[in-house]
Design a protein around this motif. Sequence first.
Motif, short mmCIF file in Angstrom:
data_model
loop_
_atom_site.label_atom_id
_atom_site.label_comp_id
_atom_site.label_asym_id
_atom_site.label_seq_id
_atom_site.Cartn_x
_atom_site.Cartn_y
_atom_site.Cartn_z
N PHE A 71 0.87 -1.18 0.00
CA PHE A 71 0.00 0.00 0.00
C PHE A 71 0.90 1.23 0.00
N PRO A 72 0.38 2.37 -0.44
CA PRO A 72 1.18 3.60 -0.42
C PRO A 72 1.31 4.14 1.01
N SER A 73 2.36 4.86 1.27
CA SER A 73 2.58 5.44 2.59
C SER A 73 1.43 6.35 3.02
N SER A 74 0.80 6.98 2.04
CA SER A 74 -0.31 7.90 2.33
C SER A 74 -1.54 7.18 2.87
N ALA A 75 -1.57 5.83 2.77
CA ALA A 75 -2.74 5.07 3.21
C ALA A 75 -2.76 4.81 4.71
N LYS A 76 -1.68 5.14 5.39
CA LYS A 76 -1.59 4.85 6.82
C LYS A 76 -2.58 5.70 7.62
N GLN A 77 -3.24 5.06 8.57
CA GLN A 77 -4.19 5.73 9.45
C GLN A 77 -3.80 5.47 10.90
N GLU A 78 -4.08 6.45 11.76
CA GLU A 78 -3.63 6.34 13.15
C GLU A 78 -4.60 5.58 14.04
N ASN A 120 -10.95 -0.41 8.35
CA ASN A 120 -9.51 -0.63 8.22
C ASN A 120 -9.04 -1.81 9.08
N VAL A 121 -7.78 -2.14 8.93
CA VAL A 121 -7.16 -3.23 9.69
C VAL A 121 -5.82 -2.74 10.24
N CYS A 122 -5.41 -3.30 11.34
CA CYS A 122 -4.07 -3.05 11.86
C CYS A 122 -3.06 -3.69 10.89
N CYS A 123 -1.96 -3.00 10.66
CA CYS A 123 -0.93 -3.54 9.77
C CYS A 123 0.40 -3.61 10.52
N LEU A 124 0.87 -4.81 10.79
CA LEU A 124 2.13 -4.99 11.48
C LEU A 124 3.30 -4.84 10.51
N ARG A 125 4.45 -4.40 11.04
CA ARG A 125 5.64 -4.22 10.21
C ARG A 125 6.85 -4.75 10.98
N THR A 126 8.03 -4.62 10.38
CA THR A 126 9.22 -5.25 10.96
C THR A 126 9.52 -4.78 12.38
N THR A 127 9.28 -3.51 12.68
CA THR A 127 9.58 -3.01 14.03
C THR A 127 8.68 -3.62 15.09
N ASN A 128 7.58 -4.22 14.68
CA ASN A 128 6.68 -4.87 15.65
C ASN A 128 7.13 -6.28 16.00
N ILE A 129 8.13 -6.79 15.28
CA ILE A 129 8.61 -8.15 15.52
C ILE A 129 9.71 -8.10 16.58
N GLN A 130 9.30 -8.25 17.83
CA GLN A 130 10.21 -8.26 18.96
C GLN A 130 10.15 -9.63 19.63
N VAL A 136 -4.58 0.44 7.97
CA VAL A 136 -4.79 0.72 6.54
C VAL A 136 -6.15 0.16 6.14
N SER A 137 -6.67 0.61 5.02
CA SER A 137 -7.97 0.14 4.54
C SER A 137 -7.95 -1.37 4.29
N LYS A 138 -9.07 -2.02 4.59
CA LYS A 138 -9.21 -3.46 4.32
C LYS A 138 -9.07 -3.78 2.84
N ASP A 139 -9.27 -2.79 1.98
CA ASP A 139 -9.18 -3.02 0.54
C ASP A 139 -7.80 -3.49 0.10
N PHE A 140 -6.77 -3.20 0.91
CA PHE A 140 -5.41 -3.60 0.55
C PHE A 140 -5.16 -5.08 0.83
N VAL A 141 -6.03 -5.69 1.61
CA VAL A 141 -5.90 -7.12 1.89
C VAL A 141 -6.60 -7.89 0.77
N LYS A 142 -5.82 -8.48 -0.12
CA LYS A 142 -6.37 -9.10 -1.33
C LYS A 142 -6.80 -10.55 -1.13
N ARG A 143 -6.23 -11.23 -0.13
CA ARG A 143 -6.56 -12.63 0.10
C ARG A 143 -6.82 -12.86 1.59
N ASP A 144 -7.71 -13.77 1.88
CA ASP A 144 -8.05 -14.05 3.28
C ASP A 144 -6.84 -14.52 4.07
N GLU A 145 -5.93 -15.22 3.42
CA GLU A 145 -4.75 -15.73 4.12
C GLU A 145 -3.83 -14.62 4.61
#
Length: 231
Positions: free
Chosen positions: A25-32, A38-48, A59-68
């Motif tokens: 997704f584009p950086s502009s799609a991020k929501q606080e 929308n859905v929570c989106c984890l990234r590398t910094t969350n892997i502790q 980010v919007s649920k529309d970016f999630v293309k597959r249920d998996e």
Amino acid sequence: MNELPINWVSTLLGEVCLVVRGITFPSSAKQEKPSSTNVCCLRTTNIQKEIDWQDIYFVSKDFVKRDEQFVKIGDILMSMANSYELVGKVSVVRELPYITSFGAFLSALRPFSLIDQQYLFHVIRTSKVQNEVRKGSSQTVNIANISLKSLSEIEVPLAPLNEQKRIAEKLDTLLTRVDACREHVDRVPEILKRFRQAVLAAAVSGKLTEDWRKNRRVSLDSWSTIFVGDR
């Protein structure tokens, strides 16, 4: 792979778990803040050591293309693009406070029924598998990237399922003790620093030589008595 115990086999990582790459997704799609769309989106910094749910965005649920691509309890999330030292870092999803997906720099390893999730987690963290992960990565400037193909083709040892569970349980217990010992060791420099400061403070306040002064006073008094008595 070295000779394995009886009833163990060597298999490929892609044979024991589903490997799912994250969403783009584009950086502009991020929501606080979370919402119904929308859905929570984890990234590398969350892997502790555990998933860090403090520093997150949505980010919007529309970016999630597959249920998996929706995170599930028990998923093992792996950093697929990071510094050479951190690429391959993993964490188990043990809770889901939000409907959650994950970014393209992560993958979810979703165990099949023939392998215990916690056993797989420990196998992936071994130096052998981690070295294979890094060896199969491509290098750009300061970043290592793991491909799904190279990850899926890494060999892993597969014990019988009941033995996997026993191994995982024993490792959980032992590694908890190791972490506790490490925390105590990590505290040693701070303890020594405080001790050093306390000694310095005692020295410059006179407390360090208090007994010496008392003994010296006794000695001086004794000499004074001798001298006065001689007169």
